[in-house]
Design a protein around this motif. Sequence first.
Motif, PDB file in Angstrom:
ATOM      1  N   SER A   1       0.854  -1.183   0.000  1.00  0.00           N
ATOM      2  CA  SER A   1       0.000   0.000   0.000  1.00  0.00           C
ATOM      3  C   SER A   1       0.887   1.229   0.000  1.00  0.00           C
ATOM      4  CB  SER A   1      -0.927   0.019   1.222  1.00  0.00           C
ATOM      5  OG  SER A   1      -1.734   1.190   1.227  1.00  0.00           O
TER       6      SER A   1
ATOM      7  N   GLY B   1      -5.702   3.672  -5.912  1.00  0.00           N
ATOM      8  CA  GLY B   1      -6.434   4.505  -4.970  1.00  0.00           C
ATOM      9  C   GLY B   1      -7.276   5.535  -5.705  1.00  0.00           C
ATOM     10  N   PRO B   2      -8.329   6.036  -5.083  1.00  0.00           N
ATOM     11  CA  PRO B   2      -8.728   5.780  -3.693  1.00  0.00           C
ATOM     12  C   PRO B   2      -9.651   4.575  -3.534  1.00  0.00           C
ATOM     13  CG  PRO B   2     -10.115   7.499  -4.619  1.00  0.00           C
ATOM     14  CD  PRO B   2      -9.156   7.112  -5.700  1.00  0.00           C
ATOM     15  N   GLN B   3      -9.880   3.817  -4.628  1.00  0.00           N
ATOM     16  CA  GLN B   3     -10.800   2.685  -4.545  1.00  0.00           C
ATOM     17  C   GLN B   3     -10.055   1.438  -4.113  1.00  0.00           C
ATOM     18  OE1 GLN B   3     -12.425   3.061  -8.569  1.00  0.00           O
ATOM     19  NE2 GLN B   3     -14.365   3.716  -7.680  1.00  0.00           N
ATOM     20  N   SER B   4      -9.590   1.450  -2.875  1.00  0.00           N
ATOM     21  CA  SER B   4      -8.883   0.318  -2.290  1.00  0.00           C
ATOM     22  C   SER B   4      -9.162   0.298  -0.793  1.00  0.00           C
ATOM     23  CB  SER B   4      -7.370   0.434  -2.543  1.00  0.00           C
ATOM     24  OG  SER B   4      -6.831   1.535  -1.813  1.00  0.00           O
TER      25      SER B   4
ATOM     26  N   THR C   1      -7.148   0.698   1.746  1.00  0.00           N
ATOM     27  CA  THR C   1      -6.485   1.784   2.479  1.00  0.00           C
ATOM     28  C   THR C   1      -6.770   3.156   1.896  1.00  0.00           C
ATOM     29  OG1 THR C   1      -4.485   1.631   1.138  1.00  0.00           O
ATOM     30  CG2 THR C   1      -4.593   0.239   3.123  1.00  0.00           C
ATOM     31  N   GLY C   2      -7.328   3.215   0.678  1.00  0.00           N
ATOM     32  CA  GLY C   2      -7.499   4.490  -0.006  1.00  0.00           C
ATOM     33  C   GLY C   2      -6.271   4.888  -0.817  1.00  0.00           C
ATOM     34  N   GLU C   3      -5.200   4.086  -0.733  1.00  0.00           N
ATOM     35  CA  GLU C   3      -3.977   4.329  -1.497  1.00  0.00           C
ATOM     36  C   GLU C   3      -3.869   3.300  -2.618  1.00  0.00           C
ATOM     37  OE1 GLU C   3      -1.178   5.802   2.230  1.00  0.00           O
ATOM     38  OE2 GLU C   3      -1.183   3.684   1.657  1.00  0.00           O
ATOM     39  N   ASP C   4      -2.878   3.476  -3.495  1.00  0.00           N
ATOM     40  CA  ASP C   4      -2.575   2.439  -4.478  1.00  0.00           C
ATOM     41  C   ASP C   4      -2.164   1.172  -3.737  1.00  0.00           C
ATOM     42  OD1 ASP C   4      -3.078   4.238  -6.457  1.00  0.00           O
ATOM     43  OD2 ASP C   4      -0.973   4.580  -7.005  1.00  0.00           O
TER      44      ASP C   4
ATOM     45  N   ASN D   1      -7.385   7.681   5.935  1.00  0.00           N
ATOM     46  CA  ASN D   1      -7.902   8.128   4.645  1.00  0.00           C
ATOM     47  C   ASN D   1      -9.423   8.101   4.570  1.00  0.00           C
ATOM     48  OD1 ASN D   1      -5.324   8.582   3.503  1.00  0.00           O
ATOM     49  ND2 ASN D   1      -5.093   6.405   3.042  1.00  0.00           N
TER      50      ASN D   1
ATOM     51  N   LYS E   1     -11.545   5.648   5.042  1.00  0.00           N
ATOM     52  CA  LYS E   1     -12.195   4.433   4.567  1.00  0.00           C
ATOM     53  C   LYS E   1     -12.955   3.715   5.682  1.00  0.00           C
ATOM     54  CE  LYS E   1     -11.106   4.357   0.222  1.00  0.00           C
ATOM     55  NZ  LYS E   1     -12.137   4.261  -0.838  1.00  0.00           N
TER      56      LYS E   1
END
Length: 492
Positions: free
Chosen positions: A54, A101-104, A106-109, A150, A152
Amino acid sequence: MWRGLWTLAAQAARGPRRLCTRRSSGAPAPGPGATIFALSSGQGRCGIAVIRTSGPASGHALRILTAPRDLPLARHASLRLLSDPRSGEPLDRALVLWFPGPQSFTGEDCVEFHVHGGPAVVSGVLQALGSVPGLRPAEAGEFTRRAFANGKLNLTEVEGLADLIHAETEAQRRQALRQLDGELGHLCRGWAETLTKALAHVEAYIDFGEDDNLEEGVLEQADIEVRALEVALGAHLRDARRGQRLRSGAHVVVTGPPNAGKSSLVNLLSRKPVSIVSPEPGTTRDVLETPVDLAGFPVLLSDTAGLREGVGPVEQEGVRRARERLEQADLILAMLDASDLASPSSCNFLATVVASVGAQSPSDSSQRLLLVLNKSDLLSPEGPGPGPDLPPHLLLSCLTGEGLDGLLEALRKELAAVCGDPSTDPPLLTRARHQHHLQGCLDALGHYKQSKDLALAAEALRVARGHLTRLTGGGGTEEILDIIFRDFCVGK
Protein backbone atom coordinates in the motif's frame (compact mmCIF):
# COMPACT_ATOMS: atom_id res chain seq x y z
CA MET A 1 10.87 -19.78 10.66
CA TRP A 2 8.35 -17.11 9.72
CA ARG A 3 9.94 -14.63 12.09
CA GLY A 4 13.17 -15.31 10.23
CA LEU A 5 11.49 -14.60 6.89
CA TRP A 6 10.25 -11.27 8.16
CA THR A 7 13.76 -10.41 9.44
CA LEU A 8 15.15 -11.14 5.99
CA ALA A 9 12.53 -8.90 4.40
CA ALA A 10 13.33 -6.10 6.82
CA GLN A 11 17.05 -6.47 6.11
CA ALA A 12 16.37 -6.37 2.39
CA ALA A 13 14.33 -3.20 2.83
CA ARG A 14 17.14 -1.55 4.77
CA GLY A 15 19.71 -2.43 2.14
CA PRO A 16 23.39 -3.22 2.82
CA ARG A 17 24.81 -2.15 6.16
CA ARG A 18 27.00 0.94 6.16
CA LEU A 19 28.98 2.69 8.85
CA CYS A 20 27.17 6.01 8.57
CA THR A 21 24.07 7.78 9.81
CA ARG A 22 20.63 6.21 10.02
CA ARG A 23 19.46 8.31 7.05
CA SER A 24 21.84 6.47 4.70
CA SER A 25 20.24 3.06 5.40
CA GLY A 26 17.77 3.50 2.53
CA ALA A 27 14.68 2.74 4.66
CA PRO A 28 11.91 5.30 4.09
CA ALA A 29 10.80 7.03 7.24
CA PRO A 30 7.36 6.02 8.54
CA GLY A 31 4.70 8.32 7.22
CA PRO A 32 1.92 8.69 4.69
CA GLY A 33 4.41 8.89 1.78
CA ALA A 34 6.02 5.51 2.46
CA THR A 35 4.90 2.36 0.66
CA ILE A 36 4.50 -0.63 2.96
CA PHE A 37 4.34 -4.37 2.33
CA ALA A 38 3.55 -7.44 4.43
CA LEU A 39 2.38 -11.02 4.39
CA SER A 40 -1.35 -10.67 5.03
CA SER A 41 -2.45 -14.29 5.11
CA GLY A 42 -1.87 -16.61 8.04
CA GLN A 43 1.66 -17.66 8.78
CA GLY A 44 2.75 -21.22 8.10
CA ARG A 45 2.76 -23.52 5.07
CA CYS A 46 -0.38 -23.12 2.99
CA GLY A 47 -1.66 -23.47 -0.54
CA ILE A 48 -1.85 -19.74 -1.22
CA ALA A 49 -0.20 -16.86 0.63
CA VAL A 50 -1.30 -13.24 0.12
CA ILE A 51 1.31 -10.46 0.19
CA ARG A 52 0.03 -6.92 -0.10
CA THR A 53 1.47 -3.46 -0.57
CA SER A 54 0.00 0.00 0.00
CA GLY A 55 1.38 3.38 -0.99
CA PRO A 56 2.47 5.45 -3.99
CA ALA A 57 5.22 3.03 -5.06
CA SER A 58 2.88 0.02 -5.27
CA GLY A 59 2.44 0.30 -9.04
CA HIS A 60 6.18 0.65 -9.55
CA ALA A 61 6.82 -2.45 -7.40
CA LEU A 62 4.28 -4.43 -9.42
CA ARG A 63 5.89 -3.41 -12.71
CA ILE A 64 9.44 -4.32 -11.82
CA LEU A 65 8.50 -7.70 -10.23
CA THR A 66 6.27 -8.92 -13.05
CA ALA A 67 6.47 -9.73 -16.74
CA PRO A 68 4.93 -8.20 -18.78
CA ARG A 69 5.63 -4.93 -17.04
CA ASP A 70 2.38 -3.12 -17.77
CA LEU A 71 -0.19 -2.81 -14.99
CA PRO A 72 -3.13 -5.25 -15.17
CA LEU A 73 -6.72 -4.08 -15.28
CA ALA A 74 -7.82 -2.63 -11.97
CA ARG A 75 -9.46 -5.16 -9.63
CA HIS A 76 -8.98 -8.02 -12.10
CA ALA A 77 -6.84 -11.05 -11.26
CA SER A 78 -3.95 -11.56 -13.68
CA LEU A 79 -1.46 -14.46 -13.85
CA ARG A 80 2.10 -13.12 -13.86
CA LEU A 81 5.63 -14.44 -13.51
CA LEU A 82 7.31 -12.84 -10.49
CA SER A 83 11.06 -12.24 -10.79
CA ASP A 84 13.72 -10.86 -8.45
CA PRO A 85 14.43 -7.30 -9.71
CA ARG A 86 18.12 -7.60 -8.73
CA SER A 87 18.99 -10.90 -10.40
CA GLY A 88 16.09 -11.51 -12.75
CA GLU A 89 15.65 -14.98 -11.21
CA PRO A 90 12.05 -16.28 -11.38
CA LEU A 91 10.37 -16.48 -7.97
CA ASP A 92 6.88 -17.84 -8.64
CA ARG A 93 3.89 -17.75 -10.96
CA ALA A 94 1.28 -15.77 -9.06
CA LEU A 95 -2.06 -14.05 -9.39
CA VAL A 96 -1.67 -10.30 -8.98
CA LEU A 97 -4.38 -7.71 -8.36
CA TRP A 98 -4.00 -3.97 -8.85
CA PHE A 99 -6.16 -1.62 -6.72
CA PRO A 100 -5.51 2.02 -7.67
CA GLY A 101 -6.43 4.51 -4.97
CA PRO A 102 -8.73 5.78 -3.69
CA GLN A 103 -10.80 2.69 -4.55
CA SER A 104 -8.88 0.32 -2.29
CA PHE A 105 -8.94 -0.87 1.30
CA THR A 106 -6.49 1.78 2.48
CA GLY A 107 -7.50 4.49 -0.01
CA GLU A 108 -3.98 4.33 -1.50
CA ASP A 109 -2.58 2.44 -4.48
CA CYS A 110 -2.49 -1.21 -3.43
CA VAL A 111 -1.24 -4.49 -4.89
CA GLU A 112 -1.93 -8.06 -3.83
CA PHE A 113 0.37 -10.94 -4.78
CA HIS A 114 -1.32 -14.34 -4.42
CA VAL A 115 1.69 -16.64 -4.35
CA HIS A 116 2.23 -20.28 -3.47
CA GLY A 117 2.48 -20.56 0.29
CA GLY A 118 5.81 -22.33 0.73
CA PRO A 119 8.36 -20.61 2.99
CA ALA A 120 10.93 -20.26 0.20
CA VAL A 121 8.46 -18.57 -2.15
CA VAL A 122 7.15 -16.19 0.50
CA SER A 123 10.69 -15.37 1.64
CA GLY A 124 11.83 -14.67 -1.92
CA VAL A 125 8.92 -12.35 -2.72
CA LEU A 126 9.27 -10.45 0.57
CA GLN A 127 12.98 -9.95 -0.01
CA ALA A 128 12.33 -8.82 -3.58
CA LEU A 129 9.81 -6.24 -2.37
CA GLY A 130 12.26 -5.10 0.29
CA SER A 131 14.82 -4.38 -2.38
CA VAL A 132 12.51 -1.98 -4.25
CA PRO A 133 13.34 1.66 -3.43
CA GLY A 134 10.61 3.35 -1.42
CA LEU A 135 9.18 0.16 0.13
CA ARG A 136 9.50 -0.93 3.74
CA PRO A 137 7.90 -3.67 5.89
CA ALA A 138 4.60 -2.66 7.46
CA GLU A 139 4.08 -2.29 11.19
CA ALA A 140 1.29 -4.11 13.04
CA GLY A 141 -2.10 -2.73 12.02
CA GLU A 142 -0.59 -0.19 9.62
CA PHE A 143 -2.81 -1.09 6.65
CA THR A 144 -5.95 -0.57 8.74
CA ARG A 145 -4.55 2.60 10.26
CA ARG A 146 -4.05 4.02 6.78
CA ALA A 147 -7.64 3.07 5.92
CA PHE A 148 -8.76 5.01 9.01
CA ALA A 149 -6.54 8.00 8.19
CA ASN A 150 -7.90 8.13 4.64
CA GLY A 151 -11.52 7.98 5.75
CA LYS A 152 -12.19 4.43 4.57
CA LEU A 153 -13.12 3.26 8.08
CA ASN A 154 -14.18 5.13 11.20
CA LEU A 155 -12.89 4.05 14.59
CA THR A 156 -15.88 1.87 15.51
CA GLU A 157 -15.56 0.10 12.16
CA VAL A 158 -11.85 -0.46 12.83
CA GLU A 159 -12.78 -2.03 16.17
CA GLY A 160 -15.37 -4.17 14.41
CA LEU A 161 -12.72 -5.39 11.97
CA ALA A 162 -10.39 -6.29 14.85
CA ASP A 163 -13.22 -8.16 16.59
CA LEU A 164 -14.09 -9.98 13.36
CA ILE A 165 -10.50 -11.20 13.00
CA HIS A 166 -10.53 -12.47 16.59
CA ALA A 167 -14.11 -13.82 16.57
CA GLU A 168 -14.36 -17.42 17.77
CA THR A 169 -18.14 -17.92 17.98
CA GLU A 170 -21.13 -17.25 15.74
CA ALA A 171 -22.47 -14.51 18.01
CA GLN A 172 -19.09 -12.73 18.07
CA ARG A 173 -18.88 -12.94 14.28
CA ARG A 174 -22.38 -11.48 13.82
CA GLN A 175 -21.73 -8.63 16.22
CA ALA A 176 -18.32 -7.80 14.74
CA LEU A 177 -19.72 -7.83 11.20
CA ARG A 178 -22.53 -5.46 12.18
CA GLN A 179 -20.03 -3.07 13.74
CA LEU A 180 -17.72 -3.33 10.71
CA ASP A 181 -20.71 -2.54 8.50
CA GLY A 182 -21.00 0.74 10.41
CA GLU A 183 -24.17 0.27 12.45
CA LEU A 184 -22.75 1.76 15.66
CA GLY A 185 -20.99 4.51 13.72
CA HIS A 186 -24.19 5.44 11.84
CA LEU A 187 -26.09 5.56 15.13
CA CYS A 188 -23.51 7.87 16.72
CA ARG A 189 -23.41 10.11 13.66
CA GLY A 190 -27.18 10.44 13.81
CA TRP A 191 -26.97 11.45 17.46
CA ALA A 192 -24.19 13.93 16.65
CA GLU A 193 -26.34 15.48 13.92
CA THR A 194 -29.16 15.88 16.43
CA LEU A 195 -26.81 17.73 18.77
CA THR A 196 -25.46 19.85 15.92
CA LYS A 197 -28.99 20.94 15.08
CA ALA A 198 -29.83 21.68 18.73
CA LEU A 199 -26.56 23.61 19.12
CA ALA A 200 -27.34 25.65 16.00
CA HIS A 201 -30.75 26.56 17.43
CA VAL A 202 -29.27 27.66 20.75
CA GLU A 203 -26.49 29.69 19.15
CA ALA A 204 -28.95 31.27 16.72
CA TYR A 205 -31.07 32.38 19.66
CA ILE A 206 -27.97 33.79 21.39
CA ASP A 207 -26.98 35.76 18.29
CA PHE A 208 -30.39 36.82 17.00
CA GLY A 209 -32.78 36.29 19.89
CA GLU A 210 -33.42 39.99 20.34
CA ASP A 211 -34.46 40.31 16.72
CA ASP A 212 -37.78 39.14 15.41
CA ASN A 213 -36.27 37.09 12.61
CA LEU A 214 -36.32 33.74 14.41
CA GLU A 215 -39.19 31.31 14.38
CA GLU A 216 -41.03 30.82 17.64
CA GLY A 217 -40.17 27.80 19.75
CA VAL A 218 -36.53 27.47 18.66
CA LEU A 219 -35.28 26.73 22.20
CA GLU A 220 -38.24 24.48 22.94
CA GLN A 221 -37.42 22.40 19.86
CA ALA A 222 -33.80 22.06 21.01
CA ASP A 223 -35.03 20.91 24.44
CA ILE A 224 -37.27 18.27 22.84
CA GLU A 225 -34.41 16.90 20.75
CA VAL A 226 -32.07 16.78 23.76
CA ARG A 227 -34.66 14.94 25.88
CA ALA A 228 -35.18 12.34 23.13
CA LEU A 229 -31.43 11.85 22.85
CA GLU A 230 -31.12 11.42 26.62
CA VAL A 231 -33.66 8.59 26.49
CA ALA A 232 -31.80 6.85 23.66
CA LEU A 233 -28.41 7.18 25.39
CA GLY A 234 -29.82 5.93 28.67
CA ALA A 235 -31.26 2.84 26.97
CA HIS A 236 -27.89 1.93 25.47
CA LEU A 237 -26.02 2.55 28.72
CA ARG A 238 -28.44 0.25 30.57
CA ASP A 239 -27.36 -2.75 28.52
CA ALA A 240 -25.54 -4.14 31.61
CA ARG A 241 -22.25 -4.53 29.68
CA ARG A 242 -23.81 -7.07 27.35
CA GLY A 243 -21.68 -6.08 24.39
CA GLN A 244 -18.48 -6.34 26.41
CA ARG A 245 -19.50 -9.82 27.59
CA LEU A 246 -20.18 -10.83 24.00
CA ARG A 247 -16.70 -9.68 22.99
CA SER A 248 -14.74 -11.11 25.93
CA GLY A 249 -16.99 -13.98 27.09
CA ALA A 250 -19.71 -14.48 29.71
CA HIS A 251 -18.76 -16.07 33.03
CA VAL A 252 -20.82 -19.24 33.65
CA VAL A 253 -20.27 -20.96 37.01
CA VAL A 254 -21.38 -24.55 37.69
CA THR A 255 -22.21 -24.98 41.37
CA GLY A 256 -24.04 -27.33 43.69
CA PRO A 257 -23.55 -29.78 46.57
CA PRO A 258 -20.86 -32.47 46.35
CA ASN A 259 -21.51 -35.32 43.89
CA ALA A 260 -24.28 -33.50 42.04
CA GLY A 261 -22.46 -34.05 38.73
CA LYS A 262 -20.87 -30.62 38.27
CA SER A 263 -17.60 -31.92 36.83
CA SER A 264 -19.49 -34.29 34.54
CA LEU A 265 -21.51 -31.37 33.17
CA VAL A 266 -18.38 -29.24 32.62
CA ASN A 267 -16.77 -32.10 30.68
CA LEU A 268 -19.98 -32.60 28.69
CA LEU A 269 -20.33 -28.93 27.74
CA SER A 270 -16.63 -28.43 26.95
CA ARG A 271 -16.38 -31.77 25.07
CA LYS A 272 -13.11 -32.61 26.78
CA PRO A 273 -11.98 -33.99 30.16
CA VAL A 274 -11.47 -30.72 32.01
CA SER A 275 -12.33 -32.05 35.46
CA ILE A 276 -11.73 -35.33 37.29
CA VAL A 277 -14.97 -37.25 37.81
CA SER A 278 -15.18 -39.53 40.85
CA PRO A 279 -17.91 -40.85 43.17
CA GLU A 280 -15.82 -39.60 46.10
CA PRO A 281 -17.27 -36.31 47.48
CA GLY A 282 -14.96 -33.31 47.35
CA THR A 283 -12.92 -34.38 44.31
CA THR A 284 -12.88 -30.84 42.92
CA ARG A 285 -11.16 -28.56 45.41
CA ASP A 286 -10.17 -25.62 43.24
CA VAL A 287 -11.85 -23.56 40.52
CA LEU A 288 -11.23 -25.09 37.09
CA GLU A 289 -11.92 -22.76 34.16
CA THR A 290 -12.12 -23.43 30.45
CA PRO A 291 -13.25 -21.23 27.52
CA VAL A 292 -16.04 -22.83 25.49
CA ASP A 293 -18.48 -22.01 22.72
CA LEU A 294 -21.96 -22.53 24.13
CA ALA A 295 -24.78 -22.24 21.61
CA GLY A 296 -22.69 -19.77 19.60
CA PHE A 297 -21.76 -17.53 22.53
CA PRO A 298 -18.28 -17.18 24.10
CA VAL A 299 -18.23 -18.49 27.67
CA LEU A 300 -15.68 -18.93 30.44
CA LEU A 301 -17.00 -22.08 32.15
CA SER A 302 -15.99 -22.63 35.79
CA ASP A 303 -16.18 -25.91 37.70
CA THR A 304 -16.24 -25.32 41.47
CA ALA A 305 -15.95 -27.27 44.69
CA GLY A 306 -19.13 -28.78 46.13
CA LEU A 307 -20.75 -26.45 48.68
CA ARG A 308 -20.77 -28.03 52.13
CA GLU A 309 -19.55 -27.44 55.68
CA GLY A 310 -17.41 -29.42 58.10
CA VAL A 311 -14.56 -30.40 55.76
CA GLY A 312 -10.78 -30.10 55.91
CA PRO A 313 -8.83 -26.86 55.42
CA VAL A 314 -8.01 -27.52 51.75
CA GLU A 315 -11.60 -28.19 50.80
CA GLN A 316 -12.74 -25.24 52.93
CA GLU A 317 -10.52 -22.99 50.81
CA GLY A 318 -12.06 -24.56 47.69
CA VAL A 319 -15.55 -23.83 49.00
CA ARG A 320 -14.54 -20.24 49.76
CA ARG A 321 -13.26 -19.80 46.22
CA ALA A 322 -16.44 -21.37 44.85
CA ARG A 323 -18.59 -18.84 46.72
CA GLU A 324 -16.33 -16.03 45.48
CA ARG A 325 -16.81 -17.19 41.88
CA LEU A 326 -20.56 -17.30 42.41
CA GLU A 327 -20.57 -13.58 43.18
CA GLN A 328 -18.71 -12.88 39.92
CA ALA A 329 -20.89 -15.11 37.71
CA ASP A 330 -23.04 -13.77 34.90
CA LEU A 331 -24.96 -17.05 34.71
CA ILE A 332 -25.16 -19.74 37.42
CA LEU A 333 -25.74 -23.37 36.51
CA ALA A 334 -27.11 -24.72 39.81
CA MET A 335 -26.92 -28.51 39.91
CA LEU A 336 -28.67 -30.98 42.17
CA ASP A 337 -28.86 -34.76 42.27
CA ALA A 338 -32.41 -35.51 41.08
CA SER A 339 -32.42 -38.75 43.10
CA ASP A 340 -31.38 -37.02 46.34
CA LEU A 341 -33.50 -33.86 46.55
CA ALA A 342 -34.61 -34.45 50.14
CA SER A 343 -31.04 -34.56 51.54
CA PRO A 344 -29.92 -31.76 53.89
CA SER A 345 -27.24 -30.61 51.42
CA SER A 346 -29.80 -30.27 48.60
CA CYS A 347 -32.31 -28.45 50.80
CA ASN A 348 -29.64 -26.10 52.11
CA PHE A 349 -28.42 -25.35 48.57
CA LEU A 350 -31.94 -24.57 47.40
CA ALA A 351 -32.51 -22.24 50.35
CA THR A 352 -29.19 -20.37 50.23
CA VAL A 353 -28.14 -20.19 46.57
CA VAL A 354 -31.15 -20.88 44.35
CA ALA A 355 -33.68 -18.93 46.42
CA SER A 356 -31.42 -15.91 46.93
CA VAL A 357 -30.61 -15.49 43.22
CA GLY A 358 -34.18 -16.27 42.18
CA ALA A 359 -35.52 -13.61 44.54
CA GLN A 360 -33.61 -10.87 42.68
CA SER A 361 -35.42 -9.16 39.84
CA PRO A 362 -33.51 -8.58 36.58
CA SER A 363 -33.38 -4.87 37.39
CA ASP A 364 -31.65 -5.54 40.71
CA SER A 365 -28.96 -7.90 39.44
CA SER A 366 -27.48 -8.99 36.16
CA GLN A 367 -26.99 -12.53 37.50
CA ARG A 368 -29.16 -15.26 36.04
CA LEU A 369 -29.65 -18.87 37.19
CA LEU A 370 -30.62 -22.18 35.60
CA LEU A 371 -31.53 -25.04 37.96
CA VAL A 372 -30.46 -28.42 36.54
CA LEU A 373 -31.50 -31.75 38.11
CA ASN A 374 -28.86 -34.27 37.09
CA LYS A 375 -28.96 -38.10 37.16
CA SER A 376 -32.43 -38.26 35.66
CA ASP A 377 -31.53 -41.80 34.52
CA LEU A 378 -31.88 -42.88 38.16
CA LEU A 379 -35.45 -41.62 38.45
CA SER A 380 -38.61 -43.65 38.18
CA PRO A 381 -41.01 -42.83 35.32
CA GLU A 382 -43.00 -40.65 37.74
CA GLY A 383 -40.11 -38.19 38.02
CA PRO A 384 -38.37 -36.81 41.15
CA GLY A 385 -39.53 -38.26 44.44
CA PRO A 386 -40.77 -36.37 47.52
CA GLY A 387 -38.76 -33.29 48.33
CA PRO A 388 -38.91 -29.51 48.66
CA ASP A 389 -40.93 -27.37 46.27
CA LEU A 390 -38.76 -26.73 43.23
CA PRO A 391 -38.57 -23.62 41.07
CA PRO A 392 -38.53 -24.08 37.27
CA HIS A 393 -35.84 -26.61 36.39
CA LEU A 394 -34.38 -28.87 33.70
CA LEU A 395 -33.87 -32.63 33.87
CA LEU A 396 -30.55 -33.97 32.62
CA SER A 397 -28.52 -37.13 32.60
CA CYS A 398 -24.82 -36.45 32.12
CA LEU A 399 -24.37 -40.22 31.79
CA THR A 400 -26.74 -40.77 28.85
CA GLY A 401 -26.91 -37.22 27.47
CA GLU A 402 -30.71 -37.18 27.76
CA GLY A 403 -31.91 -33.61 28.29
CA LEU A 404 -28.74 -32.03 26.86
CA ASP A 405 -30.53 -30.47 23.88
CA GLY A 406 -33.05 -28.81 26.19
CA LEU A 407 -30.24 -27.49 28.39
CA LEU A 408 -28.36 -26.06 25.39
CA GLU A 409 -31.50 -24.28 24.18
CA ALA A 410 -32.07 -22.83 27.65
CA LEU A 411 -28.43 -21.74 27.76
CA ARG A 412 -28.81 -20.05 24.37
CA LYS A 413 -31.75 -17.98 25.63
CA GLU A 414 -30.01 -17.06 28.89
CA LEU A 415 -26.75 -16.14 27.15
CA ALA A 416 -28.65 -14.04 24.62
CA ALA A 417 -30.05 -12.09 27.57
CA VAL A 418 -26.61 -11.83 29.22
CA CYS A 419 -24.57 -11.01 26.09
CA GLY A 420 -27.18 -9.57 23.77
CA ASP A 421 -28.39 -11.11 20.53
CA PRO A 422 -26.52 -9.66 17.53
CA SER A 423 -29.27 -10.92 15.23
CA THR A 424 -32.02 -8.76 16.72
CA ASP A 425 -30.67 -6.27 19.26
CA PRO A 426 -29.67 -2.68 18.43
CA PRO A 427 -25.90 -2.03 18.08
CA LEU A 428 -24.11 -3.18 21.23
CA LEU A 429 -21.38 -1.33 23.12
CA THR A 430 -18.52 -3.81 22.93
CA ARG A 431 -15.80 -1.76 24.64
CA ALA A 432 -15.42 0.32 27.78
CA ARG A 433 -14.41 3.22 25.52
CA HIS A 434 -17.90 3.25 23.99
CA GLN A 435 -19.57 3.41 27.39
CA HIS A 436 -17.18 6.13 28.58
CA HIS A 437 -18.04 8.46 25.71
CA LEU A 438 -21.78 7.81 25.83
CA GLN A 439 -21.78 8.42 29.58
CA GLY A 440 -19.78 11.62 29.04
CA CYS A 441 -22.31 12.73 26.43
CA LEU A 442 -25.21 11.99 28.79
CA ASP A 443 -23.53 13.89 31.64
CA ALA A 444 -22.99 16.90 29.38
CA LEU A 445 -26.68 16.85 28.40
CA GLY A 446 -27.50 16.93 32.12
CA HIS A 447 -25.40 20.09 32.44
CA TYR A 448 -27.29 21.54 29.47
CA LYS A 449 -30.63 21.05 31.20
CA GLN A 450 -29.35 22.66 34.42
CA SER A 451 -27.73 25.66 32.75
CA LYS A 452 -29.47 29.00 33.33
CA ASP A 453 -27.09 30.77 30.98
CA LEU A 454 -27.51 30.10 27.26
CA ALA A 455 -23.77 30.38 26.60
CA LEU A 456 -23.10 27.63 29.17
CA ALA A 457 -25.91 25.56 27.67
CA ALA A 458 -24.32 25.84 24.23
CA GLU A 459 -20.95 24.81 25.64
CA ALA A 460 -22.53 21.74 27.24
CA LEU A 461 -23.94 20.74 23.85
CA ARG A 462 -20.49 21.17 22.29
CA VAL A 463 -18.97 18.90 24.95
CA ALA A 464 -21.70 16.29 24.39
CA ARG A 465 -21.17 16.38 20.65
CA GLY A 466 -17.39 16.07 21.15
CA HIS A 467 -17.85 12.78 23.00
CA LEU A 468 -19.85 11.32 20.11
CA THR A 469 -17.27 12.55 17.61
CA ARG A 470 -14.41 10.97 19.54
CA LEU A 471 -16.31 7.68 19.77
CA THR A 472 -16.15 7.31 15.99
CA GLY A 473 -12.56 8.56 15.79
CA GLY A 474 -12.80 12.31 15.33
CA GLY A 475 -10.36 14.17 17.55
CA GLY A 476 -8.95 10.96 19.03
CA THR A 477 -5.55 11.12 20.71
CA GLU A 478 -2.60 9.21 19.29
CA GLU A 479 -2.35 7.12 22.47
CA ILE A 480 -5.89 5.79 22.06
CA LEU A 481 -5.34 5.05 18.38
CA ASP A 482 -2.09 3.23 19.17
CA ILE A 483 -3.90 0.94 21.64
CA ILE A 484 -6.66 0.11 19.16
CA PHE A 485 -4.41 -0.60 16.16
CA ARG A 486 -2.03 -2.63 18.29
CA ASP A 487 -4.65 -5.41 18.29
CA PHE A 488 -3.99 -6.08 14.60
CA CYS A 489 -1.34 -8.38 13.21
CA VAL A 490 1.27 -7.31 10.69
CA GLY A 491 -0.33 -7.25 7.24
CA LYS A 492 -3.77 -6.02 8.33
